[in-house]
Design a protein around this motif. Sequence first.
Motif, PDB file in Angstrom:
ATOM      1  N   ASP A   1      -7.237   1.932   1.631  1.00  3.09           N
ATOM      2  CA  ASP A   1      -6.230   1.296   2.423  1.00  3.09           C
ATOM      3  C   ASP A   1      -6.804   0.331   3.425  1.00  3.09           C
TER       4      ASP A   1
ATOM      5  N   ARG B   1       0.988   4.262  -2.986  1.00  2.39           N
ATOM      6  CA  ARG B   1       0.780   5.434  -3.032  1.00  2.39           C
ATOM      7  C   ARG B   1       1.774   6.463  -3.458  1.00  2.39           C
TER       8      ARG B   1
ATOM      9  N   GLU C   1       0.995  -1.143   0.002  1.00  5.13           N
ATOM     10  CA  GLU C   1       0.174  -0.108  -0.117  1.00  5.13           C
ATOM     11  C   GLU C   1       0.836   1.108  -0.149  1.00  5.13           C
TER      12      GLU C   1
END
Length: 175
Positions: free
Chosen positions: A68, A58, A54
């Motif tokens: 998320d 980003r 994650e």
Amino acid sequence: MLLTRSGTNVARLRAATASDHDAVDAGFGRYDLTDPREYRAFLIAHARALPAVEAWLRRISGLPAFRDRADLLAADLTALGEAMPAPMTFDPLRSAAAGWGAMYVVEGSRLGGIMLSRTVPAGMPSAYLGAKHLPGEWRELLAAIDAQSADDAWIAAAIAGAKAAFDLYGRAPSA
């Protein structure tokens, strides 16, 4: 691997990573989620992988926003008396195409999570596994992947991103 122009981007991505997906499913399938200790170990393994992917996603420009799940995973572990482990290193070649591939894996895991959440006993925290897609969200992601103008280099990078994410998840239980 020979890449042909026939088929959609998603179909090509799915076909090229099917064995990686199967290997990760087999690795995590050994956990008995009805057993509190094994469920805790399952969540810890996911916590080694998910936050790393994650965070990497980003930093990729050109990807759609995603929701998320690391906080949900942390809350489930906290409810079980566990802290989040340190995330593993995830740093494949950074490109939008690789990001689409990794996102395909992370968001695809939501589908499996819903199925697995049904085996978690009542009273056990399951916010992470229960974090399903919003209506139409998965289909929109697949349509967005298919809408990418993808030559063989783009497909190869997307496959590399997906394989890197599958590899990370595959190593997480023994990390």
